[in-house]
Design an enzyme around this catalytic site. Sequence first.
Site, short mmCIF file in Angstrom:
data_model
loop_
_atom_site.label_atom_id
_atom_site.label_comp_id
_atom_site.label_asym_id
_atom_site.label_seq_id
_atom_site.Cartn_x
_atom_site.Cartn_y
_atom_site.Cartn_z
N ASP A 91 0.83 -1.22 0.00
CA ASP A 91 0.00 0.00 0.00
C ASP A 91 0.86 1.26 0.00
O ASP A 91 1.98 1.26 0.52
CB ASP A 91 -0.92 -0.02 1.24
CG ASP A 91 -2.05 0.98 1.11
OD1 ASP A 91 -2.42 1.35 -0.02
OD2 ASP A 91 -2.58 1.39 2.17
N ASN B 98 1.15 3.47 -2.95
CA ASN B 98 1.63 3.93 -4.27
C ASN B 98 1.09 5.31 -4.62
O ASN B 98 1.82 6.17 -5.15
CB ASN B 98 1.16 2.96 -5.38
CG ASN B 98 1.79 1.60 -5.27
OD1 ASN B 98 2.72 1.41 -4.50
ND2 ASN B 98 1.29 0.64 -6.02
N HIS C 136 2.11 3.44 -9.03
CA HIS C 136 1.93 1.99 -9.27
C HIS C 136 3.11 1.44 -10.07
O HIS C 136 3.59 0.35 -9.79
CB HIS C 136 0.62 1.73 -10.01
CG HIS C 136 -0.61 2.11 -9.24
ND1 HIS C 136 -0.77 1.77 -7.91
CD2 HIS C 136 -1.73 2.81 -9.58
CE1 HIS C 136 -1.94 2.23 -7.48
NE2 HIS C 136 -2.54 2.88 -8.47
N SER D 53 -7.50 -5.62 -4.84
CA SER D 53 -8.50 -6.22 -3.97
C SER D 53 -9.87 -6.25 -4.66
O SER D 53 -10.09 -5.52 -5.64
CB SER D 53 -8.60 -5.44 -2.65
OG SER D 53 -9.37 -4.26 -2.83
N LEU E 116 10.68 -20.91 -5.00
CA LEU E 116 9.77 -19.99 -4.29
C LEU E 116 8.35 -20.05 -4.87
O LEU E 116 8.17 -20.03 -6.08
CB LEU E 116 10.32 -18.56 -4.43
CG LEU E 116 9.43 -17.42 -3.93
CD1 LEU E 116 9.35 -17.40 -2.40
CD2 LEU E 116 9.92 -16.07 -4.45
N GLU F 22 1.77 -13.22 12.43
CA GLU F 22 2.28 -11.99 13.06
C GLU F 22 2.03 -10.83 12.09
O GLU F 22 2.24 -10.98 10.88
CB GLU F 22 3.78 -12.13 13.34
CG GLU F 22 4.12 -13.20 14.35
CD GLU F 22 3.50 -12.94 15.72
OE1 GLU F 22 3.49 -11.76 16.16
OE2 GLU F 22 3.02 -13.90 16.35
C1 IPE Z 1 -5.31 -2.70 0.02
O1 IPE Z 1 -5.04 -1.36 -0.16
C2 IPE Z 1 -5.33 -3.40 -1.31
C3 IPE Z 1 -4.03 -3.58 -1.96
C4 IPE Z 1 -2.88 -3.21 -1.48
C5 IPE Z 1 -4.07 -4.24 -3.24
P1 IPE Z 1 -6.21 -0.28 -0.30
O2 IPE Z 1 -5.54 1.01 -0.54
O3 IPE Z 1 -7.20 -0.73 -1.31
O4 IPE Z 1 -6.87 -0.34 1.15
P2 IPE Z 1 -7.81 0.72 1.89
O5 IPE Z 1 -8.83 1.19 0.90
O6 IPE Z 1 -6.92 1.84 2.33
O7 IPE Z 1 -8.37 -0.02 3.04
C1 IPE Z 2 -1.75 0.20 -3.32
O1 IPE Z 2 -1.50 1.56 -3.36
C2 IPE Z 2 -1.94 -0.38 -4.70
C3 IPE Z 2 -3.31 -0.83 -4.99
C4 IPE Z 2 -4.29 -0.86 -4.16
C5 IPE Z 2 -3.55 -1.27 -6.36
P1 IPE Z 2 -2.69 2.61 -3.33
O2 IPE Z 2 -3.11 2.90 -4.73
O3 IPE Z 2 -3.78 2.15 -2.45
O4 IPE Z 2 -1.96 3.87 -2.71
P2 IPE Z 2 -2.54 4.88 -1.64
O5 IPE Z 2 -2.99 4.09 -0.47
O6 IPE Z 2 -3.66 5.62 -2.29
O7 IPE Z 2 -1.39 5.76 -1.31
MG MG Z 3 -4.15 2.42 -0.48
#
Ligand code: IPE
Ligand code: IPE
Ligand code: MG
Length: 250
Positions: free
Chosen positions: A22, A24, A39, A67, A133, A209
Site C-alpha cells: 500500500d 503507491n 503503481h 482487492s 519460491l 504476526e
Molecule cells: C489494500 O489497499 C489493497 C491492496 C494493497 C491491493 P487499499 O488502498 O485498497 O486499502 P484501503 O482502501 O486503504 O483499506
Molecule cells: C496500493 O497503493 C496499490 C493498490 C491498491 C492497487 P494505493 O493505490 O492504495 O496507494 P494509496 O494508499 O492511495 O497511497
Molecule cells: Mg491504499
Amino acid sequence: MKCSCKNLSKLIIPKHVAIIMDGNGRWAKKKGKLRIIGHKAGIKSIKNSIRFALTKKINSLTLFAFSSENWKRPEQEIKSLMELFTFTLNNEIKTLHNNNIILKIIGDISRFNKHIKEEILKAQELTKNNNGLKLNIAANYGGRWDIVNSVKQIYKKIKNGELSIKNVNEKTINNYICMNDQKNIDLVIRTGGEHRISNFLLWQIAYSELYFTNVLWPDFNEIAFQDAINAFSKRKRRYGGTESNNEFIQ
Ligand code: IPE
Ligand code: IPE
Ligand code: MG
C-alpha cells in the site's frame, strides 16, 4: 575479541510472508505525479521483494496486488492497473521461470477480460512444475470471497451426497481455501502506514504476526524487508498455549 553473542537474538526466517503493498498513490502525490506513476514505481519494490525472498529462502511470498474492493476506483486507474499487470506479467514471466519460481494468481479471475485470463493461465502453466519460491499474486482477491468460495464447494459436496454436514469442520473449510497447499502465513507486512487488513487474507492469518510500516510501497526495499524480519524474529508466538510448549504447536 570476545563476542557478546548472548545479546544477539536469533534471526528467524518466516516460511510464508504476505504483503499488503500500500501507498503507491501517496508516494506519487508527494512527488506531484499521477497515481499510476506510483503503481509503476511499485513494480521495482515487487522485484526487490522477490529477490529478497529468494536469497532468504522464504518458501512462499504472497503479494496483494488488487482487492475485490479496488473496482471502486476511477475507471482510468483500473484500466491502467490492468495494463500494468499484463505488461509486467509478460515481461517478467521468463525471469520468474528461470528462477524456478511457481507463480499462482489467487482471487476471482473470472471478472478479468479474456486476454488477462489467458495470460494468467499461460504463466501458471509455464511455472507449475518448478520447485522453488511459491509466488502468489492476489488479484481481485478478497478474504471474504475466499471463505464464501470454500463454503460453496462444501455445499456442492453435501448436495451430491459426498459429504455429511456432521463431518464439516475447520479442516473441511481449509481444504478449499487459497494456498492450503502451502506453509501457514507467518508474517503479514503492510506498507503505507494504515493499520488494517482491508479484506486481504482472513482465514489464513488467524495466527500470523502482523507488521505495519509507514514506508510507502515504492520505497520498500531490502532494508525495509529485513527490518520486518528482524521484528518478526523477536515475536513470541504462543498459539494460545504457553511459551514453554509453543515449539510443539503448528
Ligand atoms: C489494500 O489497499 C489493497 C491492496 C494493497 C491491493 P487499499 O488502498 O485498497 O486499502 P484501503 O482502501 O486503504 O483499506
Ligand atoms: C496500493 O497503493 C496499490 C493498490 C491498491 C492497487 P494505493 O493505490 O492504495 O496507494 P494509496 O494508499 O492511495 O497511497
Ligand atoms: Mg491504499
